[in-house]
Scaffold this motif. Structure first.
Motif, PDB file in Angstrom:
ATOM      1  N   ILE A 175       0.848  -1.185   0.000  1.00 28.83           N
ATOM      2  CA  ILE A 175       0.000   0.000   0.000  1.00 28.83           C
ATOM      3  C   ILE A 175       0.889   1.242   0.000  1.00 28.83           C
ATOM      4  N   GLU A 176       0.340   2.327  -0.519  1.00 31.26           N
ATOM      5  CA  GLU A 176       1.011   3.636  -0.481  1.00 31.26           C
ATOM      6  C   GLU A 176       0.015   4.666  -0.981  1.00 31.26           C
ATOM      7  N   ASP A 177      -0.132   5.758  -0.260  1.00 29.70           N
ATOM      8  CA  ASP A 177      -1.085   6.784  -0.678  1.00 29.70           C
ATOM      9  C   ASP A 177      -0.531   8.169  -0.371  1.00 29.70           C
TER      10      ASP A 177
ATOM     11  N   ARG B 164      -8.733  10.927   4.619  1.00 31.79           N
ATOM     12  CA  ARG B 164      -7.663  10.479   3.727  1.00 31.79           C
ATOM     13  C   ARG B 164      -6.375  11.234   4.038  1.00 31.79           C
TER      14      ARG B 164
ATOM     15  N   PRO C 208      -1.917  10.918   4.105  1.00 31.18           N
ATOM     16  CA  PRO C 208      -0.842  10.199   3.416  1.00 31.18           C
ATOM     17  C   PRO C 208      -0.412   8.937   4.152  1.00 31.18           C
ATOM     18  N   GLN C 209      -0.113   7.915   3.371  1.00 29.16           N
ATOM     19  CA  GLN C 209       0.412   6.662   3.898  1.00 29.16           C
ATOM     20  C   GLN C 209       1.721   6.352   3.195  1.00 29.16           C
TER      21      GLN C 209
ATOM     22  N   ARG D  90       4.205   0.605   2.306  1.00 29.92           N
ATOM     23  CA  ARG D  90       4.256  -0.453   3.310  1.00 29.92           C
ATOM     24  C   ARG D  90       3.973  -1.788   2.648  1.00 29.92           C
TER      25      ARG D  90
ATOM     26  N   GLU E 187      -1.776  -3.020  14.251  1.00 30.43           N
ATOM     27  CA  GLU E 187      -2.006  -1.573  14.178  1.00 30.43           C
ATOM     28  C   GLU E 187      -3.468  -1.293  13.870  1.00 30.43           C
TER      29      GLU E 187
ATOM     30  N   PHE F 276      -6.079   1.064  11.986  1.00 29.80           N
ATOM     31  CA  PHE F 276      -6.183   2.013  10.884  1.00 29.80           C
ATOM     32  C   PHE F 276      -7.576   2.619  10.898  1.00 29.80           C
TER      33      PHE F 276
ATOM     34  N   TRP G   5      -9.501   6.661   5.466  1.00 26.75           N
ATOM     35  CA  TRP G   5      -9.178   6.064   4.165  1.00 26.75           C
ATOM     36  C   TRP G   5      -8.115   4.979   4.250  1.00 26.75           C
ATOM     37  N   PRO G   6      -7.094   5.118   5.102  1.00 30.82           N
ATOM     38  CA  PRO G   6      -6.143   4.017   5.249  1.00 30.82           C
ATOM     39  C   PRO G   6      -6.816   2.710   5.662  1.00 30.82           C
TER      40      PRO G   6
ATOM     41  N   VAL H 231      -6.481  -0.895   3.491  1.00 34.09           N
ATOM     42  CA  VAL H 231      -6.001  -2.186   3.990  1.00 34.09           C
ATOM     43  C   VAL H 231      -7.099  -3.246   3.926  1.00 34.09           C
TER      44      VAL H 231
END
Length: 214
Positions: free
Chosen positions: A83-85, A99, A101-102, A105, A156, A158, A161-162, A166
């Motif tokens: 994932i990546e945002d 939403r 930033p991610q 991962r 974790e 979340f 949006w994250p 996931v």
């Protein structure tokens, strides 16, 4: 579809995939690999091959572009996703959708469970269902467990949006597409979403198309 033979060992199939330079081919809805589920990752790829595969997933996700990619989407039935945002969205969208930033991962053998009863519904798309989006109601917060690419434990919570990302990617590893969870009356082309339903929430679309929201 340009993917390696299903009969070959996983390591050989991954080596074959990585033989070509550039982004991998993303398989689309209707390909059985998206529906069979995955086997837990337990060292089927040696560390160097795993690192190369993870990098290929990153390159492919960014090129698409997308905010997540699961191994079955490139024809590999292993419980691995990335994932990546960067979340390049207006402030009102960021607030409405949570939403943020991610960083990049890697999720190995991920599983999630809801945290609380709250649910959130938004338009959602998928690289394996190109051209379409639909509203999906999902738990607003989830606890994700698993490992990273180095075998370190992941546990974790979340939200926003994250949490949606996931859940979407972990669902892929169970043979579930977002359409399985979507409000069917909300199904809209990318063009329709851009022209009609670009609001931060899908409330207007729900009224016009006739589907419920949580």
């Amino acid at each position: 579809m340009g993917t390696p033979s299903d009969r070959a060992p996983l390591s050989e199939r991954v080596e074959e995939l990585l033989a070509a330079d550039g982004p991998l081919t993303i398989v689309t809805a209707g390909d059985p690999v998206l529906r069979r589920g995955t086997e837990p990752y337990d060292g089927q790829l040696d560390p160097a091959l795993l690192a190369r595969f993870v990098e290929a997933l990153r390159v492919t996700m960014r090129a698409a572009p997308g905010v997540g990619l699961a191994a079955p989407q490139v024809g590999v039935e292993l419980r691995i996703a990335v994932i990546e945002d960067p979340a390049p969205v207006p402030e009102e969208v960021r607030v409405a959708r949570g939403r943020v930033p991610q960083p990049f991962r890697v999720l190995i053998n991920p599983a999630y469970e809801p945290v609380g009863a709250a649910r959130a519904a938004f338009f959602e798309g998928c690289l394996s269902v190109p051209g379409w989006q639909a509203v999906v109601a999902r738990p607003a917060a989830v606890r994700l467990t698993g490992q990273d690419e180095h075998g370190r434990a992941l546990d974790e919570v979340f939200t926003g949006w994250p949490a949606r990302i996931v859940q979407h990617e972990t669902d892929h590893l169970d043979g579930v597409l977002y359409l399985d969870r979507a409000e069917s009356r909300s199904l809209s082309s990318h063009q329709a979403v851009a022209e009609r339903w670009a609001q931060p929430t899908p409330q207007e679309a729900a009224r016009a198309l006739g589907f419920p929201l949580p």
